[in-house]
Design a protein around this motif. Sequence first.
Motif, mmCIF file in Angstrom:
data_model
loop_
_atom_site.group_PDB
_atom_site.id
_atom_site.type_symbol
_atom_site.label_atom_id
_atom_site.label_comp_id
_atom_site.label_asym_id
_atom_site.label_seq_id
_atom_site.Cartn_x
_atom_site.Cartn_y
_atom_site.Cartn_z
ATOM 1 N N ASP A 80 0.702 -1.358 -0.053
ATOM 2 C CA ASP A 80 -0.468 -0.146 0.218
ATOM 3 C C ASP A 80 1.225 0.852 0.268
ATOM 4 O OD1 ASP A 80 -2.438 -0.950 -0.237
ATOM 5 O OD2 ASP A 80 -3.024 -0.760 1.636
ATOM 6 N N HIS A 81 -0.255 2.384 -0.906
ATOM 7 C CA HIS A 81 0.705 3.634 -0.692
ATOM 8 C C HIS A 81 0.374 4.629 0.016
ATOM 9 C CE1 HIS A 81 2.534 3.726 -5.144
ATOM 10 N NE2 HIS A 81 2.982 2.662 -4.059
ATOM 11 N N VAL A 82 1.277 5.198 1.205
ATOM 12 C CA VAL A 82 0.459 5.346 2.431
ATOM 13 C C VAL A 82 0.968 7.447 3.134
ATOM 14 C CG1 VAL A 82 -0.448 3.577 4.047
ATOM 15 C CG2 VAL A 82 2.321 4.980 4.408
ATOM 16 N N VAL A 83 0.608 7.889 3.947
ATOM 17 C CA VAL A 83 0.631 8.807 4.193
ATOM 18 C C VAL A 83 0.493 9.266 5.452
ATOM 19 C CG1 VAL A 83 0.500 10.372 1.757
ATOM 20 C CG2 VAL A 83 -1.846 10.576 3.216
ATOM 21 N N VAL A 84 1.452 9.909 6.034
ATOM 22 C CA VAL A 84 1.246 10.479 7.382
ATOM 23 C C VAL A 84 1.200 11.195 8.089
ATOM 24 C CG1 VAL A 84 3.082 10.556 8.746
ATOM 25 C CG2 VAL A 84 3.724 9.301 6.816
ATOM 26 N N GLU A 85 0.114 11.097 9.016
ATOM 27 C CA GLU A 85 -0.983 12.000 10.239
ATOM 28 C C GLU A 85 0.292 12.053 10.899
ATOM 29 O OE1 GLU A 85 -4.360 13.051 12.120
ATOM 30 O OE2 GLU A 85 -4.127 11.074 10.686
ATOM 31 N N PRO A 86 0.337 13.222 11.067
ATOM 32 C CA PRO A 86 1.848 13.668 11.642
ATOM 33 C C PRO A 86 2.055 13.544 13.451
ATOM 34 C CG PRO A 86 1.536 15.037 10.985
ATOM 35 C CD PRO A 86 0.875 14.196 10.254
ATOM 36 N N ILE A 87 0.131 13.063 13.850
ATOM 37 C CA ILE A 87 0.109 14.001 15.635
ATOM 38 C C ILE A 87 0.038 12.684 16.123
ATOM 39 C CG2 ILE A 87 -0.673 15.886 14.746
ATOM 40 C CD1 ILE A 87 -3.679 15.555 14.815
ATOM 41 N N ARG A 88 0.359 13.169 17.134
ATOM 42 C CA ARG A 88 -0.188 11.635 18.338
ATOM 43 C C ARG A 88 -0.920 12.165 19.220
ATOM 44 N NH1 ARG A 88 3.140 6.866 19.174
ATOM 45 N NH2 ARG A 88 4.773 7.825 17.140
ATOM 46 N N TYR A 89 -1.978 11.675 20.322
ATOM 47 C CA TYR A 89 -2.476 12.389 20.935
ATOM 48 C C TYR A 89 -3.364 11.649 22.282
ATOM 49 C CZ TYR A 89 -5.892 10.952 17.162
ATOM 50 O OH TYR A 89 -6.587 10.665 16.345
ATOM 51 N N CYS A 90 -3.587 12.400 23.486
ATOM 52 C CA CYS A 90 -3.940 10.837 24.596
ATOM 53 C C CYS A 90 -4.829 11.231 24.333
ATOM 54 C CB CYS A 90 -3.667 11.946 25.852
ATOM 55 S SG CYS A 90 -4.858 13.022 26.178
ATOM 56 N N GLY A 91 -5.886 11.159 24.239
ATOM 57 C CA GLY A 91 -7.338 10.986 23.708
ATOM 58 C C GLY A 91 -7.747 11.272 24.658
ATOM 59 N N LYS A 92 -7.764 11.336 25.405
ATOM 60 C CA LYS A 92 -8.345 12.117 27.174
ATOM 61 C C LYS A 92 -8.297 13.743 28.010
ATOM 62 C CE LYS A 92 -6.716 7.807 28.456
ATOM 63 N NZ LYS A 92 -5.727 7.197 29.992
ATOM 64 N N CYS A 93 -7.762 14.744 26.714
ATOM 65 C CA CYS A 93 -7.928 15.507 27.926
ATOM 66 C C CYS A 93 -8.864 16.503 27.089
ATOM 67 C CB CYS A 93 -6.284 16.485 27.394
ATOM 68 S SG CYS A 93 -6.294 16.829 25.324
ATOM 69 N N TYR A 94 -9.313 17.307 27.818
ATOM 70 C CA TYR A 94 -10.126 18.498 27.242
ATOM 71 C C TYR A 94 -10.365 18.122 25.840
ATOM 72 C CZ TYR A 94 -13.644 22.777 26.645
ATOM 73 O OH TYR A 94 -14.749 23.226 25.756
ATOM 74 N N ALA A 95 -8.774 19.089 25.137
ATOM 75 C CA ALA A 95 -8.612 19.051 23.752
ATOM 76 C C ALA A 95 -9.351 17.674 23.118
ATOM 77 C CB ALA A 95 -7.663 19.198 23.167
ATOM 78 N N CYS A 96 -9.029 17.004 23.188
ATOM 79 C CA CYS A 96 -9.319 15.198 22.872
ATOM 80 C C CYS A 96 -11.029 15.212 22.982
ATOM 81 C CB CYS A 96 -8.357 14.244 22.822
ATOM 82 S SG CYS A 96 -6.591 14.798 23.244
ATOM 83 N N ARG A 97 -11.544 15.694 24.183
ATOM 84 C CA ARG A 97 -13.206 14.880 24.145
ATOM 85 C C ARG A 97 -13.769 16.048 23.386
ATOM 86 N NH1 ARG A 97 -11.251 15.344 29.713
ATOM 87 N NH2 ARG A 97 -12.139 17.230 30.467
ATOM 88 N N LYS A 98 -13.046 17.164 23.091
ATOM 89 C CA LYS A 98 -13.746 18.130 22.377
ATOM 90 C C LYS A 98 -13.895 18.009 20.748
ATOM 91 C CE LYS A 98 -15.826 21.286 23.735
ATOM 92 N NZ LYS A 98 -17.108 21.577 23.759
ATOM 93 N N GLY A 99 -12.548 16.954 20.732
ATOM 94 C CA GLY A 99 -12.583 16.170 19.106
ATOM 95 C C GLY A 99 -11.082 16.998 18.623
ATOM 96 N N ARG A 100 -10.778 17.912 19.633
ATOM 97 C CA ARG A 100 -9.436 18.810 18.674
ATOM 98 C C ARG A 100 -8.416 17.865 19.022
ATOM 99 N NH1 ARG A 100 -11.697 23.963 19.327
ATOM 100 N NH2 ARG A 100 -10.187 24.934 19.027
#
Length: 339
Positions: A80-100
């Motif tokens: 497969d040919h792929v492109v990289v999404e270059p961010i890693r995040y916690c999924g738990k903080c306020y921003a992540c809970r708000k979909g950001r």
Amino acid sequence: MKAVRIPKPMEIVLEEVEKPGISSPNEVLVKIKRVGICGSDMHIYHGTNPLATYPRVVGHEVAGEVVSIGEDVTNLKPGDHVVVEPIRYCGKCYACRKGRPNVCNELSVFGVHEDGGMREFIVLPENQLHAVDPSLDWDEIVLAEPYTIGAQAVWRGNVEEGDTVFIQGSGPIGICVLKMAKLAGATVIMSDLKEERLAFAKENGADFVINAGSESIEEKIMEFTKEEGVNVVIDAVCLPATFELSLNVASVAGTVVVLGFDERPSQIPQLPITKKELTIVGSRLQTYQFKKVVSLLNENKLNENGLITHKFSSSDVKEALTFVEKNPDSVRKALIVFE
């Protein structure tokens, strides 16, 4: 394998390092094909990126081919040919809970906070990789990440069909914003100090262009918009003066999108913000924009159309960064080619 590392500002080395291997069932081994040189990479090299840590393998605009997959990977396969999404995040903080997740409290950016793609092989979790139509040229798909920056700015500005958008700055990111704004159905005005950049913006769909060095931006915008002002300003220059200008040229109920990192303060009066009920927002990285951008690439609705001006082999990376540094007026986007 070979990797390009910046041990400290103004120093770069091409070194031999151990090839990574899959250690978790959700991981994917990718052979790198193309890496774009971004302005933020140059800031890391110069020591002027306030978010970067050293030593660092740079490179977050990345395209490659899947070599092998972990046992829990379901959406990708070797070849497969792929492109990289270059961010890693916690999924738990306020921003992540708000979909950001792009502003996660524990955000880690590939090529900035952790080693990036300027090496022969990488291993990443499946969720940071997006498969692209393999018939597309590597030079086209490596621009997926900068297109997501443009898509994010357009999303933050809530650009809709029929809106008039003013983009300050016609460099590579400004052009990516332009492409996404036109796909959204907007009329687009762009400014810059360089006539060559303005001409390229016109070639890529800008409806009006303004030379900020020889014309009054405010007068021209009021002329183009019949005194209404622009509905959305996207500031890809982000100097104090351009931010101040944004408020002056925005229409009533308009939106100003700040797309940059200048730490110097601007002198912004409160009156136009309240009187025109302006919305002022920041735009950083991207929020779930890769799926949209990949679809547009696959449908041939996004094309580089001259945005890539220079390519260098991985063995010539020092020369590449030096060339980009010394020739800012002739380089739109430069790529490092891994074969």
